[in-house]
Design a protein around this motif. Structure first.
Motif, PDB file in Angstrom:
ATOM      1  N   ARG A 126       0.841  -1.201   0.000  1.00  0.00           N
ATOM      2  CA  ARG A 126       0.000   0.000   0.000  1.00  0.00           C
ATOM      3  C   ARG A 126       0.877   1.253   0.000  1.00  0.00           C
ATOM      4  NH1 ARG A 126      -3.310  -2.935   3.637  1.00  0.00           N
ATOM      5  NH2 ARG A 126      -2.470  -1.831   5.444  1.00  0.00           N
ATOM      6  N   HIS A 157       2.214   2.148  -3.499  1.00  0.00           N
ATOM      7  CA  HIS A 157       1.305   2.925  -4.351  1.00  0.00           C
ATOM      8  C   HIS A 157       1.345   4.397  -3.978  1.00  0.00           C
ATOM      9  CE1 HIS A 157      -0.782  -0.197  -6.666  1.00  0.00           C
ATOM     10  NE2 HIS A 157      -0.681  -0.956  -5.588  1.00  0.00           N
ATOM     11  N   ALA A 158       1.232   4.681  -2.687  1.00  0.00           N
ATOM     12  CA  ALA A 158       1.244   6.061  -2.229  1.00  0.00           C
ATOM     13  C   ALA A 158       2.590   6.721  -2.527  1.00  0.00           C
ATOM     14  CB  ALA A 158       0.934   6.129  -0.747  1.00  0.00           C
ATOM     15  N   ASP A 201       2.638   7.981  -5.965  1.00  0.00           N
ATOM     16  CA  ASP A 201       1.781   9.155  -6.111  1.00  0.00           C
ATOM     17  C   ASP A 201       2.265  10.353  -5.311  1.00  0.00           C
ATOM     18  OD1 ASP A 201      -1.144   6.998  -6.063  1.00  0.00           O
ATOM     19  OD2 ASP A 201       0.130   7.651  -7.726  1.00  0.00           O
ATOM     20  N   GLU A 217       2.228  10.646  -2.148  1.00  0.00           N
ATOM     21  CA  GLU A 217       1.258  10.913  -1.091  1.00  0.00           C
ATOM     22  C   GLU A 217       1.688  10.345   0.257  1.00  0.00           C
ATOM     23  OE1 GLU A 217      -1.886  12.308  -1.120  1.00  0.00           O
ATOM     24  OE2 GLU A 217      -2.330  12.648  -3.228  1.00  0.00           O
ATOM     25  N   TYR A 277      -5.053  12.797  -3.824  1.00  0.00           N
ATOM     26  CA  TYR A 277      -6.082  11.916  -3.271  1.00  0.00           C
ATOM     27  C   TYR A 277      -7.225  12.724  -2.673  1.00  0.00           C
ATOM     28  CZ  TYR A 277      -2.730   7.967  -3.361  1.00  0.00           C
ATOM     29  OH  TYR A 277      -1.838   6.997  -3.727  1.00  0.00           O
ATOM     30  N   LYS A 326      -7.940   5.591  -2.170  1.00  0.00           N
ATOM     31  CA  LYS A 326      -6.708   4.794  -2.236  1.00  0.00           C
ATOM     32  C   LYS A 326      -7.017   3.364  -2.660  1.00  0.00           C
ATOM     33  CE  LYS A 326      -3.960   6.989   1.404  1.00  0.00           C
ATOM     34  NZ  LYS A 326      -3.426   6.784   2.762  1.00  0.00           N
ATOM     35  N   HIS A 346      -5.656   1.338  -5.901  1.00  0.00           N
ATOM     36  CA  HIS A 346      -4.921   0.077  -5.822  1.00  0.00           C
ATOM     37  C   HIS A 346      -5.603  -0.985  -6.671  1.00  0.00           C
ATOM     38  CE1 HIS A 346      -3.375   1.401  -1.603  1.00  0.00           C
ATOM     39  NE2 HIS A 346      -2.939   2.152  -2.579  1.00  0.00           N
TER      40      HIS A 346
END
Lengths: 310, 202
Positions: A16, A19-20, A23, A25, B158, B173, B177
């Motif tokens: 997880r 992915h962030a 980005d 984030e 986001y 999120k 994914h």
């Protein structure tokens, strides 16, 4: 064994974070921790590569050719024909009509009052003037309230219409990509500020409201309109009827005979005025009606002229 | 962007703020492809996208006084995204989502692919890949597609996506994914596309 299970679960967390991370984030502390993890984790390195490839392929997609030009024409950009502020403007003849009506009503009112005053007794004239003021006050209040209410509801309609239209096409907030939500209801916000001003204008324009005075309670406290003040200027707060009663009332018992006489006298007086009372009532009704019409016409004329001037 | 001799966005914006509709329309010419594409990808429907794009430019013109500088296209894209959101809510488009790659594939259209200094062959390959990817986007759920389009193509945060779609950041999120996972699976099932994507990344 346990560490293996723990490893699997915790690796989902790393995925997880991956992915962030792509980005941008991740928060600062997580960012550093993830980079540390990345150095020794092939799974995450592979995942990062795949996500990066996917993003690149999505960003490489060609733009669609617009089916037509989206250029703006002056017509599109022009504000709507309906005036932004307040109720729709009344037609041009309304002002003239309102003026004429006001003139006739005022003239009629003044003449009836004059005739009445000249033909009646001074006390009665005062009475009538007093009750006229009362009625004028009530009459003034009624159309004023109506107009204010009317214009307020017109305002509300205008606001609603403005609020709903641009509400569905909200204007933009200036949001650089790094920060957050672009959109507030920018247009409807400005629409409500636009209509707030005319509301104030509309409520300020009509004359201040008065509370109706009870009959025979004394001089009127406020002058709701020029008309009412014109009549009440002649009003003398002497009230012979109640004066008699006042004189008669506080007599001690010993004077009961004279008190009775005074009361009888007064009753006679009242009886004597009973017949002309009916005529008075009729005249008062006419005066009240004329007052209402005159005031309404004056107020409408004011609004009509005001709208025409805009 | 290779605009060369044309005035920069900033200069056009200044003129437009001063009241020049012509200057604003030059900006429209410059950015309407991007805005329309965004709307098309978010809405999956040509008519809806046209309406949303037109409203977006009208809205932007009226809100020019609120643009304080920065990337003008990003600002426009946000307006476009909000218009698309409203378009969805307003019309509740029941038309079936058209296939994105069909909508994007116009053989007579001039190439609008950014110039990356690649060879002609590479360019053709990239166009084909782009068309295939559009098709794959159509296969995602609407929520996943919207999240992926906004974040992966247009670099929305986001938080912005959350606000636009009325979902929590956590939900956004998770949609990203899952959307990426699904796209990855779809790409892997197409060997040529898979190879092209891999080549792109290297």
């Amino acid at each position: 064994m346990m560490s293996w299970l723990r490893g699997t679960r915790s690796h989902e967390r790393w995925e997880r974070r991956a992915h962030a991370y792509v980005d941008g984030e991740l928060k600062a502390r997580d960012y550093l921790r993830f980079e540390e993890h990345l150095e020794s984790c092939e799974r995450c390195q592979a995942l990062l590569d795949e996500v990066a490839d996917l993003r690149a392929s999505l960003q490489a997609m060609p733009e669609a050719e617009p089916p037509r030009s989206f250029r703006l024409t002056p017509e599109m950009v022009r504000p709507k024909s309906r005036p932004v502020r307040g109720a729709p403007a009344p037609p041009a003849w309304a002002f003239r009509a309102a003026q004429v009506t006001a003139g006739i009503a005022i003239a009629g009112f003044v003449s009836v009052v004059t005739i009445d005053a000249l033909s009646g007794e001074p006390g009665r004239a005062g009475d009538d003037a007093g009750s006229m003021t009362t009625m004028a006050g009530a009459a003034n209040e009624a159309p004023v309230r109506d107009n204010a209410g009317g214009s307020t509801s017109d305002n509300a309609t205008a606001t609603d219409a403005l609020g709903s239209d641009p509400g569905t096409t909200p204007t933009a907030d200036d949001a650089p990509p790094a920060t957050i939500p672009p959109y507030t209801n920018g247009t409807s916000g400005s629409a409500s500020t636009n209509t707030a001003t005319p509301s104030a204008e509309f409520s300020a324009a009509p004359s201040p409201e008065t509370t109706p005075e009870g009959p025979r309670t004394g001089p009127p406290t406020e002058e709701p309109s020029a008309m009412a003040s014109a009549t009440s200027e002649g009003y003398q707060p002497t009230d012979d009827g109640s004066g008699d009663i006042e004189k008669a009332a506080p007599l001690p018992e010993g004077e009961s005979m004279r008190a009775t006489e005074g009361a009888t006298e007064m009753t006679t007086q009242l009886a004597a005025t009973a017949e002309p009372e009916r005529d008075r009532t009729l005249i008062r009704s006419i005066e009240a009606l004329l007052a209402i019409v005159a005031v309404a016409a004056v107020v409408m004329a004011f609004f009509a002229r005001g709208s025409a001037e805009r | 962007m290779g605009e060369g001799l044309d005035p920069s966005d900033e200069r056009l914006v200044l003129l437009a703020k001063d009241g020049s509709l012509d200057a604003f329309n030059s900006l429209v010419d410059r950015h309407q492809g991007a805005v329309y594409s965004l709307c098309l990808r978010l809405l999956g429907n040509r008519e809806a996208a046209e309406d949303a794009a037109q409203e977006a430019f009208l809205s932007a013109y009226r809100a020019l006084n609120r643009f304080d500088g920065g990337n003008f296209r990003s600002w426009l894209l946000r307006i476009g995204a909000n218009q698309s959101k409203d378009e969805l809510r307003r019309k509740r488009r029941k038309d079936a989502t058209q296939s994105l790659n069909e909508m994007f594939d116009r053989p007579d259209a001039p190439l609008q692919v950014p110039d990356t200094g690649e060879s002609a062959e590479e360019r053709v390959e990239r166009l084909e890949m782009g068309r295939d990817m559009e098709g794959l986007l159509s296969e995602l759920s609407e929520e996943q597609r919207q999240a992926i389009v906004l974040v992966d193509i247009y670099d929305f945060r986001y938080e912005e996506v959350a606000k636009l779609t009325g979902a929590s950041v956590g939900t956004v999120k998770s949609r990203i994914h899952r959307g990426r996972e699904r796209l990855r699976t779809l790409v892997l099932a197409r060997p040529e596309l898979s190879a092209a994507v891999r080549r792109l990344g290297r």
